[in-house]
Design a protein around this motif. Structure first.
Motif, PDB file in Angstrom:
ATOM      1  N   HIS A  22     100.812  14.374 -39.607  1.00 26.03           N
ATOM      2  CA  HIS A  22      99.423  13.948 -39.455  1.00 26.03           C
ATOM      3  C   HIS A  22      99.367  12.986 -38.270  1.00 26.03           C
ATOM      4  O   HIS A  22     100.381  12.421 -37.856  1.00 26.03           O
ATOM      5  CB  HIS A  22      98.928  13.263 -40.726  1.00 26.03           C
ATOM      6  CG  HIS A  22      98.899  14.187 -41.899  1.00 26.03           C
ATOM      7  ND1 HIS A  22      97.973  15.200 -42.023  1.00 26.03           N
ATOM      8  CD2 HIS A  22      99.700  14.274 -42.984  1.00 26.03           C
ATOM      9  CE1 HIS A  22      98.200  15.854 -43.144  1.00 26.03           C
ATOM     10  NE2 HIS A  22      99.246  15.320 -43.746  1.00 26.03           N
ATOM     11  N   THR A  23      98.185  12.759 -37.723  1.00 26.97           N
ATOM     12  CA  THR A  23      98.076  11.970 -36.492  1.00 26.97           C
ATOM     13  C   THR A  23      98.627  10.551 -36.639  1.00 26.97           C
ATOM     14  O   THR A  23      99.242  10.031 -35.712  1.00 26.97           O
ATOM     15  CB  THR A  23      96.624  11.914 -35.995  1.00 26.97           C
ATOM     16  OG1 THR A  23      95.755  11.537 -37.062  1.00 26.97           O
ATOM     17  CG2 THR A  23      96.194  13.259 -35.458  1.00 26.97           C
ATOM     18  N   TRP A  24      98.422   9.898 -37.761  1.00 27.32           N
ATOM     19  CA  TRP A  24      98.945   8.527 -37.905  1.00 27.32           C
ATOM     20  C   TRP A  24     100.467   8.538 -38.029  1.00 27.32           C
ATOM     21  O   TRP A  24     101.123   7.587 -37.634  1.00 27.32           O
ATOM     22  CB  TRP A  24      98.300   7.792 -39.082  1.00 27.32           C
ATOM     23  CG  TRP A  24      98.722   8.288 -40.423  1.00 27.32           C
ATOM     24  CD1 TRP A  24      99.840   7.920 -41.119  1.00 27.32           C
ATOM     25  CD2 TRP A  24      98.082   9.272 -41.218  1.00 27.32           C
ATOM     26  NE1 TRP A  24      99.908   8.614 -42.308  1.00 27.32           N
ATOM     27  CE2 TRP A  24      98.840   9.459 -42.389  1.00 27.32           C
ATOM     28  CE3 TRP A  24      96.921  10.028 -41.057  1.00 27.32           C
ATOM     29  CZ2 TRP A  24      98.486  10.354 -43.382  1.00 27.32           C
ATOM     30  CZ3 TRP A  24      96.576  10.907 -42.052  1.00 27.32           C
ATOM     31  CH2 TRP A  24      97.350  11.067 -43.195  1.00 27.32           C
ATOM     32  N   GLU A  25     101.071   9.580 -38.565  1.00 26.92           N
ATOM     33  CA  GLU A  25     102.534   9.666 -38.663  1.00 26.92           C
ATOM     34  C   GLU A  25     103.150   9.854 -37.284  1.00 26.92           C
ATOM     35  O   GLU A  25     104.165   9.265 -36.962  1.00 26.92           O
ATOM     36  CB  GLU A  25     102.940  10.831 -39.560  1.00 26.92           C
ATOM     37  CG  GLU A  25     102.526  10.664 -40.996  1.00 26.92           C
ATOM     38  CD  GLU A  25     102.703  11.933 -41.812  1.00 26.92           C
ATOM     39  OE1 GLU A  25     103.115  11.808 -42.971  1.00 26.92           O
ATOM     40  OE2 GLU A  25     102.426  13.033 -41.300  1.00 26.92           O
TER      41      GLU A  25
ATOM     42  N   PRO B 137      95.811  -0.015 -47.114  1.00 27.57           N
ATOM     43  CA  PRO B 137      94.455  -0.574 -47.047  1.00 27.57           C
ATOM     44  C   PRO B 137      93.597   0.023 -45.930  1.00 27.57           C
ATOM     45  O   PRO B 137      92.390   0.108 -46.052  1.00 27.57           O
ATOM     46  CB  PRO B 137      94.695  -2.065 -46.830  1.00 27.57           C
ATOM     47  CG  PRO B 137      96.069  -2.163 -46.284  1.00 27.57           C
ATOM     48  CD  PRO B 137      96.835  -0.992 -46.835  1.00 27.57           C
ATOM     49  N   ASP B 138      94.211   0.429 -44.831  1.00 23.10           N
ATOM     50  CA  ASP B 138      93.434   0.976 -43.716  1.00 23.10           C
ATOM     51  C   ASP B 138      92.957   2.395 -44.008  1.00 23.10           C
ATOM     52  O   ASP B 138      91.857   2.770 -43.625  1.00 23.10           O
ATOM     53  CB  ASP B 138      94.238   0.956 -42.422  1.00 23.10           C
ATOM     54  CG  ASP B 138      94.512  -0.457 -41.950  1.00 23.10           C
ATOM     55  OD1 ASP B 138      93.754  -1.365 -42.333  1.00 23.10           O
ATOM     56  OD2 ASP B 138      95.481  -0.653 -41.206  1.00 23.10           O
ATOM     57  N   GLY B 139      93.799   3.199 -44.653  1.00 16.24           N
ATOM     58  CA  GLY B 139      93.437   4.554 -45.028  1.00 16.24           C
ATOM     59  C   GLY B 139      92.966   5.415 -43.878  1.00 16.24           C
ATOM     60  O   GLY B 139      91.976   6.122 -43.982  1.00 16.24           O
ATOM     61  N   GLU B 140      93.657   5.350 -42.755  1.00 18.90           N
ATOM     62  CA  GLU B 140      93.285   6.132 -41.580  1.00 18.90           C
ATOM     63  C   GLU B 140      93.317   7.624 -41.896  1.00 18.90           C
ATOM     64  O   GLU B 140      94.250   8.130 -42.503  1.00 18.90           O
ATOM     65  CB  GLU B 140      94.260   5.818 -40.438  1.00 18.90           C
ATOM     66  CG  GLU B 140      93.975   6.556 -39.162  1.00 18.90           C
ATOM     67  CD  GLU B 140      94.973   6.232 -38.069  1.00 18.90           C
ATOM     68  OE1 GLU B 140      94.981   6.963 -37.080  1.00 18.90           O
ATOM     69  OE2 GLU B 140      95.745   5.269 -38.214  1.00 18.90           O
ATOM     70  N   GLY B 141      92.302   8.342 -41.492  1.00 20.94           N
ATOM     71  CA  GLY B 141      92.238   9.778 -41.714  1.00 20.94           C
ATOM     72  C   GLY B 141      92.939  10.541 -40.605  1.00 20.94           C
ATOM     73  O   GLY B 141      93.038  10.068 -39.473  1.00 20.94           O
ATOM     74  N   CYS B 142      93.421  11.718 -40.924  1.00 20.09           N
ATOM     75  CA  CYS B 142      94.058  12.582 -39.936  1.00 20.09           C
ATOM     76  C   CYS B 142      92.983  13.145 -39.006  1.00 20.09           C
ATOM     77  O   CYS B 142      91.905  13.534 -39.451  1.00 20.09           O
ATOM     78  CB  CYS B 142      94.803  13.718 -40.641  1.00 20.09           C
ATOM     79  SG  CYS B 142      95.681  14.812 -39.496  1.00 20.09           S
ATOM     80  N   CYS B 143      93.269  13.202 -37.725  1.00 21.57           N
ATOM     81  CA  CYS B 143      92.301  13.677 -36.732  1.00 21.57           C
ATOM     82  C   CYS B 143      92.514  15.142 -36.370  1.00 21.57           C
ATOM     83  O   CYS B 143      91.948  15.619 -35.382  1.00 21.57           O
ATOM     84  CB  CYS B 143      92.395  12.825 -35.467  1.00 21.57           C
ATOM     85  SG  CYS B 143      91.984  11.097 -35.758  1.00 21.57           S
ATOM     86  N   LEU B 144      93.326  15.854 -37.144  1.00 21.96           N
ATOM     87  CA  LEU B 144      93.598  17.256 -36.868  1.00 21.96           C
ATOM     88  C   LEU B 144      92.775  18.142 -37.798  1.00 21.96           C
ATOM     89  O   LEU B 144      91.730  17.730 -38.257  1.00 21.96           O
ATOM     90  CB  LEU B 144      95.097  17.533 -36.998  1.00 21.96           C
ATOM     91  CG  LEU B 144      95.971  16.776 -35.986  1.00 21.96           C
ATOM     92  CD1 LEU B 144      97.445  16.961 -36.302  1.00 21.96           C
ATOM     93  CD2 LEU B 144      95.658  17.211 -34.568  1.00 21.96           C
TER      94      LEU B 144
END
Length: 80
Positions: free
Chosen positions: A67-70, A52-59
């Protein structure tokens, strides 16, 4: 400056200098151990986390490893 990529021992290192704000790009500093520093404009990574949050990668497009959230999940997890 600290490398923004997940932990790695070799290859290029990248630090975000500024978000260009146009066309989905950002200005990055790229370096290798004991080598010159380059300024590079790279396209933003388009990958978004599931859920639900669907955070995008910041790289940037084509980055290695996680990816940044991982990477964040591994850093903040606690042993039970």
């Amino acid at each position: 400056m600290q490398c923004q990529l997940s932990v790695h021992d070799d290859g290029d290192h990248y630090g975000l200098l500024t978000d260009a704000g146009e066309y989905g790009t950002a200005l990055w500093i790229r370096w290798q151990e004991r080598a010159e520093v380059d300024l590079v404009v790279l396209s933003d990574c388009p990958v978004v986390a599931t859920g639900p949050d669907g955070e995008g990668c910041c790289l940037f497009v084509g980055h290695t490893e996680l990816h940044t959230w991982e990477d964040t999940l591994k850093e903040v997890s606690c042993p039970i």
